[in-house]
Design a protein around this motif. Structure first.
Motif: not given
Ligand code: PMP
Ligand code: GLN
Length: 399
Positions: A81-83, A86-91, A97-101, A256-259
């Motif tokens: 899901l993390l990947s 990340s793919e969704h934000q890129k697409r 978005v680095d899925p690991g961190s 989810w939250v990314h940043g």
């Protein structure tokens, strides 16, 4: 002796979370869903769809349970899901978005919001700037964090903030500018110049931006623009979303939250002890959803736009002034011309009078600003077409 400690009792009472008799004040959404259940009225109050989302997503959850994904997932979320996030934000947005961190899975957008606010607030002098009307959990989370709420009004007909008022609200005391775009309850999509000004002000005052984009795939006129894509925004922005609206799975509570990694680490320290983890078999299913073809996402937006048309036409026929939304689940309408200048009172009688439940915008503002939105009512359009048609018919014949 009260079981609730004094400081929190005062804070909760001040934020409207605790009634004077010591009982918990239900959310307006729960209260209105209860009114719908009691009266048998059509529930256009709480924003949840009455149809299931994509079969692939539901099937993936069933097979995840069958194949044993029933124990605690990893604290940040399952790697797939993390990947997928990340793919969704890129697409869709070109965001890296680095899925690991740089991303974590949360118990809905609600936990992402509260954990972010709790993690980032430094002390009682910190201020959080919000656009008002605002989603109810914002003020509650700011109260929990012990910070101060500063509001910038969004007013009809376009519900865009006045840039001078925005600039006046953001100061060196501002820790967070909290954005919700597309916006609940007004249906506004912020103009690019508004987003640009938010980023400029955050930079000038060294504030962080927390952005709630749960309606990202339900923008009707143009593809959604995450504020994190604006020049200079990325290093100071936490972007929040959720599967609930995009896949009609509001009960799953997968958000989810990314940043930037340092901010995500701070949020994780709080999230780890709020829920630790959630929704183990639902996480792979949301990954399937995020990888669906473009037609799913554009289809969801156009189907909802068509529902708003039906609802808006019914409201206009009944005598409301309708503010057509640019995105999201809700249409706001002014009931003043129909004797609804006190929308809170109007909404209390609407179930009996018209067999429809709706929510007054006063539920989304602080007490001192109730007058500013006093005739406005929010109607949910995320319902079956036949349900909306019946609601429109009832409204048109009840006034
Ligand atoms: N933010 C907004 C603007 C919402 O409308 C909602 C709920 N519909 C949420 C957050 C909560 O999302 P979740 O159910 O994923 O916690
Ligand atoms: N977000 C939904 C709404 O705005 C309700 C969520 C809830 O009940 N807390 O109607």
């Amino acid at each position: 002796m009260s079981v609730i400690p004094g400081a929190w009792r005062r804070t909760a009472a001040g934020a409207g979370l605790l009634a004077s008799d010591g009982t918990v004040v239900p959310t307006i959404f729960a209260e209105m869903s209860a009114a719908a259940a009691r009266t048998g009225a059509i529930n256009l109050g709480q924003g949840f769809p009455d149809e299931d989302g994509p079969a692939e997503v539901l099937d993936a959850a069933r097979s995840a349970i069958a194949s044993g994904a029933n124990q605690y997932p990893p604290g940040r979320g399952i790697p797939d899901l993390l990947s997928a996030i990340s793919e969704h934000q890129k697409r869709f947005y070109g965001l890296e978005v680095d899925p690991g961190s740089e991303v974590i899975v949360t118990a809905g957008a609600t936990e992402a919001l509260t954990a972010s606010i709790l993690a980032l607030i430094d002390g009682p002098d910190d201020e959080v700037v919000v656009f008002e009307p605002y989603y109810d959990s914002y003020a509650a989370a700011v109260a929990l964090a012990g910070a101060k709420l500063r509001t910038v009004p969004l007013r009809a007909p376009d519900f865009q903030p006045d840039l001078e008022r925005l600039a006046a609200a953001v100061t060196d005391r501002t820790r967070i500018i909290l954005v919700n775009d597309p916006h609940n309850p007004t249906g506004a999509v912020f103009d690019r110049e508004v987003l640009t000004e938010i980023v400029r002000l955050a930079d000038a005052h060294d504030a962080l931006i927390v952005t709630d984009e749960v309606y990202e795939h339900l923008a009707f006129h143009a593809p959604h623009t995450p504020i994190a894509t604006l020049p200079g925004a990325g290093p100071r922005t936490l972007t929040i979303s959720s599967a609930g609206k995009t896949f009609s799975t509001t009960g799953w509570k997968i958000g989810w939250v990314h940043g930037p990694a340092a901010l995500i680490t701070a949020v994780l320290t709080v999230k780890q002890y709020l829920t630790y983890v959630n929704g183990s078999p639902l996480q792979p299913a949301v990954a399937v959803g995020l990888r669906l073809g473009d037609e799913y996402f554009t289809g969801a937006a156009s189907a909802l736009a068509a529902k708003h048309e039906i609802l808006g036409a019914g409201l206009a026929a009944a005598g409301f002034s309708v503010f057509a939304p640019q995105g999201g689940y809700f249409t706001v309408a002014d009931a003043t011309a129909m004797g609804g200048s006190d929308a809170a009172a109007f909404c209390r009688t609407l179930p009996e009078r018209a067999g429809v439940v709706a929510i007054p915008l006063t539920a989304f503002v602080s007490d001192e600003h109730r007058e500013d939105v006093s005739g406005l009512v929010r109607f949910a359009a995320c319902k079956r077409v036949d349900v909306l048609e019946e609601a429109a018919r009832r409204l048109a014949t009840s006034f």
